[in-house]
Motif scaffolding. Structure first.
Motif, PDB file in Angstrom:
ATOM      1  N   THR A 257      58.616  -8.849  34.475  1.00  0.00           N
ATOM      2  CA  THR A 257      58.787  -8.458  36.010  1.00  0.00           C
ATOM      3  C   THR A 257      59.982  -7.988  36.627  1.00  0.00           C
ATOM      4  O   THR A 257      61.266  -8.835  36.422  1.00  0.00           O
ATOM      5  CB  THR A 257      58.922 -10.202  36.537  1.00  0.00           C
ATOM      6  OG1 THR A 257      57.725 -10.405  36.298  1.00  0.00           O
ATOM      7  CG2 THR A 257      58.394  -9.628  37.926  1.00  0.00           C
ATOM      8  N   THR A 266      52.352  -7.226  46.810  1.00  0.00           N
ATOM      9  CA  THR A 266      52.287  -7.212  45.331  1.00  0.00           C
ATOM     10  C   THR A 266      53.993  -7.001  44.481  1.00  0.00           C
ATOM     11  O   THR A 266      54.691  -6.604  45.451  1.00  0.00           O
ATOM     12  CB  THR A 266      50.703  -5.681  44.941  1.00  0.00           C
ATOM     13  OG1 THR A 266      51.942  -4.559  45.107  1.00  0.00           O
ATOM     14  CG2 THR A 266      50.054  -5.775  45.458  1.00  0.00           C
ATOM     15  N   LYS A 268      55.416  -6.272  40.330  1.00  0.00           N
ATOM     16  CA  LYS A 268      55.226  -4.963  39.525  1.00  0.00           C
ATOM     17  C   LYS A 268      56.461  -5.600  37.689  1.00  0.00           C
ATOM     18  O   LYS A 268      57.350  -6.011  38.379  1.00  0.00           O
ATOM     19  CB  LYS A 268      56.158  -3.220  39.888  1.00  0.00           C
ATOM     20  CG  LYS A 268      56.558  -2.490  38.766  1.00  0.00           C
ATOM     21  CD  LYS A 268      56.943  -1.317  39.713  1.00  0.00           C
ATOM     22  CE  LYS A 268      57.830  -1.725  40.169  1.00  0.00           C
ATOM     23  NZ  LYS A 268      58.355  -0.036  40.025  1.00  0.00           N
ATOM     24  N   ARG A 269      55.642  -4.983  37.247  1.00  0.00           N
ATOM     25  CA  ARG A 269      56.139  -5.252  35.644  1.00  0.00           C
ATOM     26  C   ARG A 269      56.263  -4.199  34.367  1.00  0.00           C
ATOM     27  O   ARG A 269      54.939  -3.452  35.131  1.00  0.00           O
ATOM     28  CB  ARG A 269      54.727  -6.743  35.438  1.00  0.00           C
ATOM     29  CG  ARG A 269      53.997  -6.383  34.620  1.00  0.00           C
ATOM     30  CD  ARG A 269      53.383  -7.891  34.311  1.00  0.00           C
ATOM     31  NE  ARG A 269      51.967  -7.141  33.540  1.00  0.00           N
ATOM     32  CZ  ARG A 269      51.203  -8.071  32.959  1.00  0.00           C
ATOM     33  NH1 ARG A 269      51.651  -9.767  32.635  1.00  0.00           N
ATOM     34  NH2 ARG A 269      50.632  -7.832  32.804  1.00  0.00           N
ATOM     35  N   THR A 270      56.867  -4.200  33.943  1.00  0.00           N
ATOM     36  CA  THR A 270      57.264  -3.271  33.301  1.00  0.00           C
ATOM     37  C   THR A 270      56.957  -3.247  31.148  1.00  0.00           C
ATOM     38  O   THR A 270      57.483  -4.658  31.755  1.00  0.00           O
ATOM     39  CB  THR A 270      58.428  -1.982  33.327  1.00  0.00           C
ATOM     40  OG1 THR A 270      59.784  -2.926  33.311  1.00  0.00           O
ATOM     41  CG2 THR A 270      58.166  -1.938  35.109  1.00  0.00           C
ATOM     42  N   GLU A 281      53.591   0.411  33.313  1.00  0.00           N
ATOM     43  CA  GLU A 281      53.881   0.114  34.862  1.00  0.00           C
ATOM     44  C   GLU A 281      52.380  -0.391  35.027  1.00  0.00           C
ATOM     45  O   GLU A 281      51.917  -0.149  34.992  1.00  0.00           O
ATOM     46  CB  GLU A 281      54.220   1.317  35.385  1.00  0.00           C
ATOM     47  CG  GLU A 281      54.528   0.251  36.956  1.00  0.00           C
ATOM     48  CD  GLU A 281      55.842   1.130  38.148  1.00  0.00           C
ATOM     49  OE1 GLU A 281      55.220   1.382  39.284  1.00  0.00           O
ATOM     50  OE2 GLU A 281      56.878   1.509  38.069  1.00  0.00           O
ATOM     51  N   GLU A 282      53.367  -1.581  35.591  1.00  0.00           N
ATOM     52  CA  GLU A 282      51.565  -2.576  36.399  1.00  0.00           C
ATOM     53  C   GLU A 282      51.879  -3.194  37.308  1.00  0.00           C
ATOM     54  O   GLU A 282      52.684  -3.818  37.231  1.00  0.00           O
ATOM     55  CB  GLU A 282      51.705  -3.529  34.799  1.00  0.00           C
ATOM     56  CG  GLU A 282      49.704  -4.429  35.561  1.00  0.00           C
ATOM     57  CD  GLU A 282      49.707  -4.679  33.985  1.00  0.00           C
ATOM     58  OE1 GLU A 282      48.531  -4.571  33.550  1.00  0.00           O
ATOM     59  OE2 GLU A 282      49.684  -6.033  33.677  1.00  0.00           O
ATOM     60  N   THR A 283      50.820  -3.812  38.499  1.00  0.00           N
ATOM     61  CA  THR A 283      50.329  -3.826  39.326  1.00  0.00           C
ATOM     62  C   THR A 283      50.323  -5.581  39.481  1.00  0.00           C
ATOM     63  O   THR A 283      49.490  -5.650  38.501  1.00  0.00           O
ATOM     64  CB  THR A 283      49.862  -3.346  40.362  1.00  0.00           C
ATOM     65  OG1 THR A 283      50.097  -2.046  40.786  1.00  0.00           O
ATOM     66  CG2 THR A 283      50.507  -4.228  41.832  1.00  0.00           C
TER      67      THR A 283
END
Length: 450
Positions: A257, A266, A268-270, A281-283
């Protein structure tokens, strides 16, 4: 002597090992376990195909007719696979490249460059110019265009001044070119032989070579990258021409995270590929709503507002709500003073919560509807003698209920309520009584009219 030779070597080896571990990786490079690529069809058709590039989440393909006389561009949305068409003839369109810094697509075709503006999935024509060499392939890295004539590689920022950067080795017909953002991917074609893709640095160093069987792809016209996957523009001389994909084989770490999500925003995590360094990358979706808990309450009174303070247990946001005054809870009206011809009637009531007292004035008896009745007083000693109420004799008047009918000393009767009362007139030893009913009356205060 041997120890003297080994000591520098032993000191040097750890340094080499550390440098190897710290060497940067190309996060956009093709991440696959084999140099033999297995492309999978994504967008296919039976028309001719020449150039292709990726631009801001769109794949732009130059399609031609059989004699290359007419060209039109198909724009694929890589998120939802929707397609749009842009018509502008660039003849034998050999190669496309996207310059993100200028939002510009360059199409190099037989020594000519056509420039288009590209934004939000739409192309528009800008200009055309003749090139100094018969360049046939183009790619773009960080705003700099790279052009080839086959084995010679040049670079330019404006297509005016060309600088030759290296002379390569010919490995067949130079069919196409692309980039992962750091290296050039040069496509070679040989008749009856597998297609090859040479990965080269911009200084001419060969980094890697990949092959693609002609059973899958007869000719690779162009390559480019999107989200770590290799996109190929393939000409198979049949109904399977178009866009193919070689999916990356990333070995990803676990998710980390980077930005926490809260109730309304929101996060973000990677995660990162252990092999090539590609970062995905994902929201993280927002929670959607606050989880408020009351932390403080100030109760409202009959006349003063209160408040309620709450705090979200997730993100800590506070909110304050006003509690409206409750208003008095009054009891019934009670008589304070009865009205007469000079003073008003007064009533009061008390709030059962705070003890507040409300007093109301209900008007005097002046200007009221008057009921006048002049009875005859019959003397008990003489049934024939009569005395009228308005005579000069002294007469005493009395009402059985002064709250319903008030009788003055001169015999005027004024209503105070509704009901039936007995009025008695007395004079000396004589008296007489009668009943009178008050069915309605009007007070001075019209809001209290009955």
């Amino acid at each position: 002597m041997l120890k003297k030779l080994l000591l520098p070597l032993l000191l040097f080896v750890p340094v080499l090992f550390v440098l190897t571990l710290l060497a940067p990786v190309n996060a956009n490079a093709l991440c696959v376990s084999s140099t033999v690529l297995q492309p999978v069809a994504k967008y296919t058709h039976s028309g001719g195909t020449q150039g292709m590039c990726i631009a801001d989440g769109y794949c732009i393909e130059a399609q031609t007719n059989s004699d290359y006389a007419k060209t039109h561009y198909v724009i694929y949305n890589l998120e939802n696979d929707a397609t749009t068409d842009f018509y502008y003839s660039t003849k034998h369109s050999n190669s496309l490249a996207y310059n993100a810094k200028r939002q510009e697509i360059a199409c190099v075709s037989d020594g000519v460059v056509y420039l288009f503006h590209f934004e939000n999935g739409k192309m528009s024509y800008k200009s055309t110019r003749k090139l100094s060499e018969h360049f046939v392939k183009v790619s773009c890295i960080d705003g700099v265009y790279y052009l080839s004539t086959g084995i010679q590689m040049f670079c330019t920022e404006d297509f005016n001044t060309m600088t030759r950067i290296f002379l390569g080795s010919e490995r067949g017909i130079n069919q196409g070119m692309g980039t992962d953002g750091e290296y050039l991917y040069i496509c070679w074609y040989k008749y009856n032989s597998a297609n090859t893709i040479s990965v080269m640095s911009t200084s001419g160093e060969l980094i890697q070579t990949y092959t693609v069987s002609q059973d899958l792809c007869r000719e690779i016209e162009e390559v480019d990258f999107y989200n770590g996957d290799l996109y190929l523009n393939v000409n198979s001389n049949g109904s399977q021409n178009g866009i193919y994909v070689v999916q990356a084989e990333h070995d990803m770490t676990g998710w980390k995270t980077v930005e926490e999500a809260n109730c309304t925003e929101t996060g973000k995590r990677t995660r990162t590929c252990k092999t090539c360094g590609y970062v995905e990358e994902e929201t993280i979706e927002a929670n959607g709503e606050h989880d408020y808990k009351v932390t403080k309450t100030v109760e409202a009174t009959c006349t003063k507002a209160g408040k309620k303070v709450s705090k979200c247990t997730v993100c800590g946001e506070k909110k304050e709500e006003t509690i409206s005054p409750t208003g008095h809870d009054f009891g019934s009206w009670t008589l304070v003073k009865q009205a007469d011809t000079e003073e008003s009637k007064k009533v009061s009531r008390v709030c059962s919560v705070c003890g507040a007292k409300e007093v109301k004035t209900m008007g005097t008896l002046k200007n009221k509807v008057e009921i006048k009745y002049k009875p005859k007083i019959i003397s008990p000693t003489s049934s024939e003698q009569c005395l009228e109420a308005d005579s000069n004799s002294t007469v005493t008047w009395e009402s059985s209920d002064q709250d319903i009918l008030y009788v003055t000393k001169d015999g005027r009767m004024l209503p105070r309520g509704t009901g039936t009362v007995t009025v008695t007139a007395s004079s000396g030893g004589a008296s007489d009584s009668f009943e009178i009913t008050v069915s309605w009356f009007v007070l001075h205060d019209e809001s209290l009219q009955k």
